[in-house]
Scaffold this motif. Structure first.
Motif, short mmCIF file in Angstrom:
data_model
loop_
_atom_site.label_atom_id
_atom_site.label_comp_id
_atom_site.label_asym_id
_atom_site.label_seq_id
_atom_site.Cartn_x
_atom_site.Cartn_y
_atom_site.Cartn_z
N LEU A 145 49.65 48.95 56.63
CA LEU A 145 50.86 49.09 57.65
C LEU A 145 51.92 48.33 57.45
O LEU A 145 53.12 48.50 57.66
N ARG A 192 43.35 39.22 58.86
CA ARG A 192 42.62 38.98 57.49
C ARG A 192 43.58 38.78 56.40
O ARG A 192 43.65 38.13 55.47
N GLY A 250 27.15 42.38 59.84
CA GLY A 250 26.49 41.84 58.93
C GLY A 250 25.26 41.07 59.76
O GLY A 250 24.42 40.26 59.35
N ILE A 265 39.72 44.43 63.95
CA ILE A 265 40.29 45.84 63.91
C ILE A 265 38.94 46.75 64.14
O ILE A 265 39.04 47.76 64.92
N VAL A 317 36.03 47.60 53.03
CA VAL A 317 35.33 47.00 51.88
C VAL A 317 36.00 47.31 50.48
O VAL A 317 36.04 46.77 49.51
N1 LIG Z 1 45.73 48.47 55.47
C1 LIG Z 1 46.30 47.95 56.66
O1 LIG Z 1 47.27 48.07 57.12
C2 LIG Z 1 45.36 46.90 57.39
C3 LIG Z 1 45.70 46.33 58.57
C4 LIG Z 1 45.13 45.51 59.34
C5 LIG Z 1 43.76 44.91 58.75
N2 LIG Z 1 43.50 45.66 57.56
C6 LIG Z 1 42.21 45.17 56.90
O2 LIG Z 1 40.95 45.23 57.89
C7 LIG Z 1 40.06 44.73 57.54
C8 LIG Z 1 39.46 43.75 59.07
O3 LIG Z 1 40.63 43.01 59.54
P1 LIG Z 1 40.45 42.02 60.56
O4 LIG Z 1 41.76 41.35 60.86
O5 LIG Z 1 39.71 42.71 61.77
O6 LIG Z 1 39.37 40.92 59.98
P2 LIG Z 1 38.08 40.38 60.65
O7 LIG Z 1 38.15 40.18 62.14
O8 LIG Z 1 38.01 39.15 59.62
O9 LIG Z 1 36.87 41.61 60.04
C9 LIG Z 1 36.60 41.51 58.79
C10 LIG Z 1 35.58 42.51 58.93
O10 LIG Z 1 34.95 43.01 57.45
C11 LIG Z 1 33.36 43.35 57.75
N3 LIG Z 1 33.16 43.28 56.44
C12 LIG Z 1 33.22 42.16 55.27
N4 LIG Z 1 32.37 42.73 54.47
C13 LIG Z 1 31.72 43.75 54.66
C14 LIG Z 1 30.60 44.65 54.13
N5 LIG Z 1 30.16 44.31 52.88
N6 LIG Z 1 30.33 45.80 54.68
C15 LIG Z 1 30.78 46.14 56.13
N7 LIG Z 1 31.55 45.33 56.74
C16 LIG Z 1 31.96 44.25 55.97
C17 LIG Z 1 33.06 41.87 58.35
O11 LIG Z 1 31.88 42.24 58.97
P3 LIG Z 1 30.61 40.89 59.46
O12 LIG Z 1 31.47 40.06 60.19
O13 LIG Z 1 29.77 41.95 60.23
O14 LIG Z 1 30.14 40.61 57.92
C18 LIG Z 1 34.18 42.08 59.62
O15 LIG Z 1 33.85 42.69 60.70
C19 LIG Z 1 40.44 43.59 56.61
O16 LIG Z 1 39.94 43.93 55.35
C20 LIG Z 1 42.28 43.51 56.62
O17 LIG Z 1 42.58 43.35 55.40
C21 LIG Z 1 44.00 46.42 56.73
#
Ligand SMILES: NC(=O)c1ccc[n+]([C@@H]2O[C@H](COP(=O)([O-])OP(=O)(O)OC[C@H]3O[C@@H](n4cnc5c(N)ncnc54)[C@H](OP(=O)(O)O)[C@@H]3O)[C@@H](O)[C@H]2O)c1
Length: 328
Positions: A267, A44, A175, A155, A219
């Motif tokens: 991270l 993401r 979703g 994730i 979120v």
């Molecule tokens: N802070 C860090 O170090 C770090 C590191 C890696 C990733 N992240 C974050 O982790 C998240 C997931 O990353 P990813 O690469 O796995 O992306 P991804 O595969 O696109 O997953 C995004 C997820 O967010 C969910 N989502 C969106 N809106 C939502 C809501 N209102 N309520 C509940 N779930 C919701 C989606 O669910 P649906 O598909 O069911 O709608 C999907 O499962 C991203 O926000 C990313 O920025 C953070």
């Protein structure tokens, strides 16, 4: 200098701003290795960077890409942990959308036995994020109720398996019913459709009023008040994504009354030594689970390099469950 192909962002925007370009091949610096990339994983954060809302941290490559797999092509001075030709995967601060990338060897691990070279590209960012946040920061233990928002994403798919493997209950939000079914297959105890159900009330019902000991939240602002409401006493809310905004209001009295904690991390901005500490724990704690098959690296789709735009279009569609990879 030798030249390599990369995928770069020509401007901020949609998948149309992705472009193939040529850059100088990087050189492994002190304590670094040069990796000939076999595949890279989409995250993401790549999309946020493409949209112009998540610039690379100071000193990081402007080329996107936070995780790769490949073979060691060269060793920098004082890099002693690997040999030329070793198959590895690496956590990066950027630069992964390329034929070659240099990485500190502390951020590089051998491919877990049984995981293919290509598919290992989907491991470093996801496993490091899930492990560092759920286990190192929030201290998930057997018997805990863990609410995972977005259970079917890259994730979420890993978080479910590691939580269930630790003897805790993974309860997810998704979703769609089809995505919930995917999460249940991965070991989630229950799923909540966030488009149709109130997740706080559903979690309360599922846990018999106990609430969540730990919440992994992607979120942010939109869920802050509900997340704190959903926490059990002494609960930990770990915010790792801001898909629902960054600014919110909170009644701190509720937080205090529960002796709850809110933790926020990224991270990517961690220094090499911290990333190295996380990678060392992954090798110790998670690699054996991947090798014995109790945790699966869930890859949704693999695209070839020339289909880089289609890969981002597919990621943007939100249809994926698990990881999307691009082979180089
Ligand atoms: N802070 C860090 O170090 C770090 C590191 C890696 C990733 N992240 C974050 O982790 C998240 C997931 O990353 P990813 O690469 O796995 O992306 P991804 O595969 O696109 O997953 C995004 C997820 O967010 C969910 N989502 C969106 N809106 C939502 C809501 N209102 N309520 C509940 N779930 C919701 C989606 O669910 P649906 O598909 O069911 O709608 C999907 O499962 C991203 O926000 C990313 O920025 C953070």
């Amino acid at each position: 200098m030798p030249i390599m192909r990369v995928v770069e962002y020509s401007a901020a925007g949609g998948p149309e701003v992705l472009a193939l370009a040529e850059r100088e091949r990087p050189v492994a610096g002190n304590g670094e290795v040069l990796i000939k990339v076999a595949a890279f994983g989409l995250n993401r954060a790549d999309v946020q960077q493409r949209r112009g809302v998540y610039p690379p941290p100071p000193g990081a490559s402007d080329i996107p890409g936070l995780e790769v797999s490949g073979t060691i092509a060269a060793l920098g001075s004082e890099a002693t942990g690997f040999s030329i030709g070793d198959e590895v995967c690496a956590l990066l601060t950027g630069g992964g959308y390329a034929e070659y990338v240099a990485a500190p060897e502390a951020q590089v691990l051998p491919i877990p036995a049984g995981v293919g070279l290509i598919d290992a590209a989907g491991l470093p960012e996801v496993v490091a994020t899930v492990w560092s946040n759920l286990f190192m920061e929030a201290g998930v233990q057997a018997g805990d109720n863990v609410l995972i928002h977005g259970g079917s994403g890259g994730i979420g798919s890993m978080a479910i398996q590691l939580v269930a493997g630790a003897g805790a209950s993974a309860i997810v939000t998704c979703g769609s019913a089809e995505k919930i079914a995917h999460c249940l297959r991965l070991g989630a105890r229950a799923g909540i459709n966030y488009r149709e159900q109130d997740f706080v009330a559903e979690l309360d019902r599922i846990t018999g009023g106990a609430g969540a000991d730990v919440i992994l939240d992607v979120v942010g602002a939109k869920y802050l008040e509900q997340n704190v409401k959903a926490l059990a006493p002494d609960g930990r809310l770990v915010v790792i994504g801001l898909q629902g905004g960054a600014t919110a209001e909170l009644n701190l009295g509720v937080l205090m009354g529960k002796r709850a904690r809110i933790i926020g991390t990224t991270l990517r901005s961690r220094v090499v030594s911290e990333k190295g500490r996380i990678m060392a724990e992954l090798r110790e704690e998670v690699w054996p689970l991947l090798e014995n098959g109790s945790v699966l690296n869930h890859v949704d789709r693999r695209f070839s390099l020339q289909d880089y735009r289609s890969a981002h279009e597919y990621f943007d569609s939100g249809l994926h469950r698990g990881k999307i990879l691009i082979t180089v």
